[in-house]
Motif scaffolding. Structure first.
Motif, short mmCIF file in Angstrom:
data_model
loop_
_atom_site.label_atom_id
_atom_site.label_comp_id
_atom_site.label_asym_id
_atom_site.label_seq_id
_atom_site.Cartn_x
_atom_site.Cartn_y
_atom_site.Cartn_z
N VAL A 12 0.83 -1.22 0.00
CA VAL A 12 0.00 0.00 0.00
C VAL A 12 0.87 1.27 0.00
O VAL A 12 0.66 2.17 -0.83
CB VAL A 12 -0.98 -0.01 1.21
N ALA A 13 1.84 1.33 0.92
CA ALA A 13 2.70 2.52 0.97
C ALA A 13 3.49 2.64 -0.33
O ALA A 13 3.69 3.74 -0.85
CB ALA A 13 3.64 2.45 2.17
N GLY A 14 3.92 1.49 -0.86
CA GLY A 14 4.66 1.50 -2.13
C GLY A 14 3.80 2.02 -3.27
O GLY A 14 4.26 2.80 -4.11
N LEU A 16 1.04 4.01 -3.03
CA LEU A 16 0.75 5.44 -2.83
C LEU A 16 1.98 6.28 -3.17
O LEU A 16 1.86 7.36 -3.75
CB LEU A 16 0.31 5.69 -1.38
N ASP A 17 3.14 5.78 -2.82
CA ASP A 17 4.39 6.49 -3.14
C ASP A 17 4.59 6.58 -4.65
O ASP A 17 5.01 7.62 -5.16
CB ASP A 17 5.56 5.74 -2.49
N ARG A 19 2.43 6.86 -6.86
CA ARG A 19 1.49 7.80 -7.49
C ARG A 19 2.01 9.23 -7.44
O ARG A 19 1.48 10.10 -8.10
CB ARG A 19 0.13 7.73 -6.78
N LEU A 20 3.03 9.45 -6.63
CA LEU A 20 3.60 10.80 -6.55
C LEU A 20 4.54 11.02 -7.73
O LEU A 20 4.99 10.09 -8.37
CB LEU A 20 4.34 10.99 -5.22
N ASN A 21 4.87 12.27 -7.93
CA ASN A 21 5.62 12.63 -9.14
C ASN A 21 7.14 12.56 -8.90
O ASN A 21 7.85 13.51 -9.17
CB ASN A 21 5.20 14.04 -9.59
N TRP A 22 7.61 11.42 -8.37
CA TRP A 22 9.05 11.24 -8.24
C TRP A 22 9.59 11.00 -9.64
O TRP A 22 8.96 10.31 -10.42
CB TRP A 22 9.40 10.02 -7.38
N GLN A 23 10.76 11.53 -9.93
CA GLN A 23 11.39 11.19 -11.21
C GLN A 23 11.93 9.77 -11.06
O GLN A 23 12.55 9.47 -10.05
CB GLN A 23 12.55 12.13 -11.50
N PRO A 24 11.71 8.89 -12.03
CA PRO A 24 12.24 7.53 -11.89
C PRO A 24 13.76 7.53 -11.82
O PRO A 24 14.40 8.40 -12.41
CB PRO A 24 11.74 6.81 -13.14
#
Lengths: 35, 197
Positions: A12-14, A16-17, A19-24
């Motif tokens: 779940v935390a993975g 939701l994380d 879905r955020l706009n982290w650059q790969p």
């Protein structure tokens, strides 16, 4: 019970994380393509 | 120290934001994942200090391969090297460090049950600083790690640019949802561990 909560946490935390706009993270392949 | 391991992984997003959280969480628990398989194969084991009353921090681990200093270093190095394929050299270094952090945190809380060499070769002294002898202090350390880890995660996530097609408000909601859910699950995990459920 602990193991179940751990699995839920990772999934779940993975999710939701993700879905955020982290650059790969740059991979060797993508670094090569950019170069 | 289960919650402590995951909290450290969560806080690591502050220094390695591009690594997925699931990978960091899994890395922090990687030695125990391998332990589970060796436990099933009866190669490694676990006993309780007081078998009649299993309690938080009451375990003695007989994991002479996965939780030996040299074994943990080898697993961390191998895992870090394997993931460079996906996340590059820096990602591999971070994942390797998070894998090894498991042993360091275990050293803090375990009673002396961590060998230096795999298989406890040479019968060298077993290591462990024994914070589990003071369960409430150990739990307080874990709770502090949750708060610090989640705070670092939130701080870094709050700096992210808004995703294309999202409004700033939607972005803020996503960050808050991810942060609060992670926090709630970490607290739940600590509670389950404390109650020895």
């Amino acid at each position: 019970m602990s193991l179940l909560v751990m699995v839920v946490l990772i999934v779940v935390a993975g999710w939701l994380d993700a879905r955020l706009n982290w650059q790969p993270a740059k991979t060797r392949g993508s670094a090569g393509r950019k170069a | 120290m289960i919650t402590g391991h995951f909290s450290l992984a969560t806080g690591t997003k502050a220094v390695a934001p591009r690594l997925p959280l699931w990978a960091l969480l899994l890395a922090s628990f990687w030695l125990d994942v391998i332990f589970i398989f060796l436990f099933a194969a009866a190669i490694e084991g676990l006993t309780q200090v007081d078998p009649a009353h299993p309690a938080y921090g009451g375990a003695l681990i007989h994991a002479y391969y996965t939780h030996s200093l040299v074994g943990a270093l080898a697993i961390a190095a191998l895992t870090g090297w394997l993931v460079t394929r996906w996340w590059g050299r820096q990602g591999g270094l971070v994942i390797g460090a998070v894998v090894f952090s498991h042993w360091v945190l275990d050293l803090l809380v375990h009673r002396p049950d961590l060998p230096i060499l795999p298989g406890n070769l040479g019968n060298l002294p077993l290591l462990g600083l024994g914070l589990w002898n003071y369960p409430w202090l150990s739990a307080a350390v874990e709770l502090a790690m949750v708060l610090i880890g989640v705070y670092l995660y939130y701080q870094r996530a709050s700096q992210l640019p808004t995703a294309p097609g999202d409004t700033a408000q939607q972005q803020r909601r996503r960050v808050l949802t991810a942060t609060l859910t992670t926090f709630a699950l970490l607290v739940l995990l600590l509670a389950v561990d404390l109650l020895a459920l």
